[in-house]
Design an enzyme around this catalytic site. Sequence first.
Site, mmCIF file in Angstrom:
data_model
loop_
_atom_site.group_PDB
_atom_site.id
_atom_site.type_symbol
_atom_site.label_atom_id
_atom_site.label_comp_id
_atom_site.label_asym_id
_atom_site.label_seq_id
_atom_site.Cartn_x
_atom_site.Cartn_y
_atom_site.Cartn_z
ATOM 1 N N ASN A 8 0.846 -1.202 0.000
ATOM 2 C CA ASN A 8 0.000 0.000 0.000
ATOM 3 C C ASN A 8 0.874 1.243 0.000
ATOM 4 O O ASN A 8 2.104 1.149 -0.013
ATOM 5 C CB ASN A 8 -0.955 -0.032 1.200
ATOM 6 N N ASP A 22 -4.362 -6.128 5.021
ATOM 7 C CA ASP A 22 -5.427 -6.907 5.648
ATOM 8 C C ASP A 22 -5.551 -8.298 5.012
ATOM 9 O O ASP A 22 -6.069 -9.222 5.628
ATOM 10 C CB ASP A 22 -6.768 -6.174 5.518
ATOM 11 N N LYS A 56 7.989 -17.540 -10.730
ATOM 12 C CA LYS A 56 7.330 -16.365 -11.287
ATOM 13 C C LYS A 56 6.121 -16.804 -12.121
ATOM 14 O O LYS A 56 6.235 -17.739 -12.921
ATOM 15 C CB LYS A 56 8.334 -15.618 -12.170
ATOM 16 N N PHE A 90 -4.329 3.320 14.861
ATOM 17 C CA PHE A 90 -4.604 4.334 13.842
ATOM 18 C C PHE A 90 -5.774 3.844 13.004
ATOM 19 O O PHE A 90 -5.897 2.643 12.752
ATOM 20 C CB PHE A 90 -3.382 4.538 12.939
ATOM 21 N N LYS A 98 -13.821 1.230 15.960
ATOM 22 C CA LYS A 98 -12.549 0.486 15.996
ATOM 23 C C LYS A 98 -11.928 0.524 17.382
ATOM 24 O O LYS A 98 -11.366 -0.469 17.846
ATOM 25 C CB LYS A 98 -11.558 1.099 14.997
ATOM 26 N N LYS A 130 -11.424 -3.104 18.931
ATOM 27 C CA LYS A 130 -10.048 -3.596 19.050
ATOM 28 C C LYS A 130 -9.520 -3.492 20.471
ATOM 29 O O LYS A 130 -8.361 -3.812 20.716
ATOM 30 C CB LYS A 130 -9.144 -2.830 18.085
HETATM 31 N N1 CTP Z 1 -3.710 -3.268 12.152
HETATM 32 C C1 CTP Z 1 -2.926 -4.322 12.606
HETATM 33 N N2 CTP Z 1 -2.905 -5.504 11.910
HETATM 34 C C2 CTP Z 1 -3.647 -5.659 10.801
HETATM 35 C C3 CTP Z 1 -4.459 -4.589 10.335
HETATM 36 C C4 CTP Z 1 -4.456 -3.406 11.031
HETATM 37 O O1 CTP Z 1 -2.251 -4.178 13.616
HETATM 38 N N3 CTP Z 1 -3.605 -6.819 10.154
HETATM 39 C C5 CTP Z 1 -3.741 -2.027 12.936
HETATM 40 C C6 CTP Z 1 -3.198 -0.806 12.210
HETATM 41 O O2 CTP Z 1 -1.812 -0.638 12.481
HETATM 42 C C7 CTP Z 1 -4.029 0.324 12.798
HETATM 43 C C8 CTP Z 1 -5.337 -0.329 13.139
HETATM 44 O O3 CTP Z 1 -5.072 -1.730 13.174
HETATM 45 O O4 CTP Z 1 -3.470 0.807 13.995
HETATM 46 C C9 CTP Z 1 -6.479 -0.060 12.229
HETATM 47 O O5 CTP Z 1 -6.158 -0.321 10.918
HETATM 48 P P1 CTP Z 1 -7.225 -0.154 9.745
HETATM 49 O O6 CTP Z 1 -6.652 -0.732 8.514
HETATM 50 O O7 CTP Z 1 -7.731 1.249 9.708
HETATM 51 O O8 CTP Z 1 -8.387 -1.029 10.346
HETATM 52 P P2 CTP Z 1 -8.980 -2.383 9.929
HETATM 53 O O9 CTP Z 1 -9.332 -3.108 11.194
HETATM 54 O O10 CTP Z 1 -8.105 -3.098 8.979
HETATM 55 O O11 CTP Z 1 -10.338 -1.928 9.287
HETATM 56 P P3 CTP Z 1 -10.695 -1.511 7.793
HETATM 57 O O12 CTP Z 1 -9.471 -1.690 6.944
HETATM 58 O O13 CTP Z 1 -11.805 -2.429 7.456
HETATM 59 O O14 CTP Z 1 -11.154 -0.077 7.882
#
Ligand code: CTP
Length: 408
Positions: free
Chosen positions: A210, A279, A289, A323, A337, A341
């Site tokens: 990303n 995610d 490859k 975050f 969240k 969380k």
């Molecule tokens: N995070 C994490 N591990 C993951 C995904 C996210 O530790 N596999 C942490 C990120 O570092 C951030 C927080 O979770 O502090 C929220 O991340 P975000 O991507 O906004 O939340 P998601 O739970 O993935 O929700 P979504 O993408 O559906 O908005």
Amino acid sequence: MRITLGVTGGVAAYKAAELVRRLQQDAFTVQVVMTRGAREFITPLTFAALSGQKVITDLFAESSGEANLESAIEHIAVAQRTDLLLVAPATADILAKFARGIADDFLTTLYLASTAPVVVAPAMNVNMWNHAATQENVEMLRARGVKIVDPDEGYLACGVTGAGRLAGQEAIVAAVHEALRAVRDLAGEKVLVTAGPTRENVDPVRYLTNRSSGKMGYAVAEAAARRGAHVILVSGPTSLEAPVGVERVDVRSAEEMHRAVVEKVAECSIAIFAAAVADYRPADTNAQKIKRNNEAMSISLEPTPDILASVARNKGERLIVGFAAETDHVAENARKKLAAKNADLMVANDVTAEGAGFDHDTNIVTLFARDGRDLALPRMSKSEVAQHILDEVVRLRSTSRTAHRSAV
Ligand code: CTP
């Protein structure tokens, strides 16, 4: 508290006279140091009268015509009794000298000799301020922990309108108070910070990732270290250098980040999850490859571990900061969240807003704390955002300790 006020040569030097008065109102004792340039604009007598202190003008006392030991070591004595060094107005020249460590007069020597916090309020012509050389010097100083009070936009003495006017008195005074407050309130804490993107391999030459640059997490790591914490930075691939004094653990994928965090977090009292963790990852990684053919193809994805949530589930006394990067319904999603969380603080930003999010040096965030407090911050540098996050961490920590003590 003693402030040393460095005044350098610019038209705004006269404003420093009012600043002396304003600082005295807040009970600071002000020692003025003037550069040679400043004395072209305003006399030392003005400052001596206002501050009630002898004004220091040179490394070696000029009047005697020869160096004496007392004046030669005075910068060390002043450095030792200074609680904060403020330079207002600061010219492009003094910014360059501070950035490079040139010590050719009293003020520049004092800067090197002092370990006190430093606040600098630049004032100059708009082109000089915007010049890459000045901006690089400013960034270098900022990275070193110097607080920069950005100049205001307005009509400048050189006849043009733009950024370059000395910031208002109240902004400078607020920066002084902030710098004094923030000193070493995380001493004794161990802080884990995750930062950057992760890379999820598709095959030996391709990966999913990303747009995260890691800047926000690195700014938090740097600020926490400066405030006295032992910092462990678990970082995905970035082009950034580890901040001074920070222990960095390099990882690549979400899986590796998870493993590193689990290993390190047990010894930490605070964990801040600034990484943009993927995610999803490809369900199967190809050892070879993937070859092109002319048919459509799809990659099957599986979820990665939610690192934050897995740590927060059994957090004990540990303080957890997450975050939330959002594109809509920021407050609602962030509060959700925070609860889902089991975090203590969520830093939410709308990544579609101008001057916020990926790869910018600035960010616009709102902090949502578990005790219901919301703090919406205006656009500011990521280093400043980091300081606000840590202010909230310190506040939550002290309220939970007070609650714990009264419960025992
Ligand atoms: N995070 C994490 N591990 C993951 C995904 C996210 O530790 N596999 C942490 C990120 O570092 C951030 C927080 O979770 O502090 C929220 O991340 P975000 O991507 O906004 O939340 P998601 O739970 O993935 O929700 P979504 O993408 O559906 O908005």
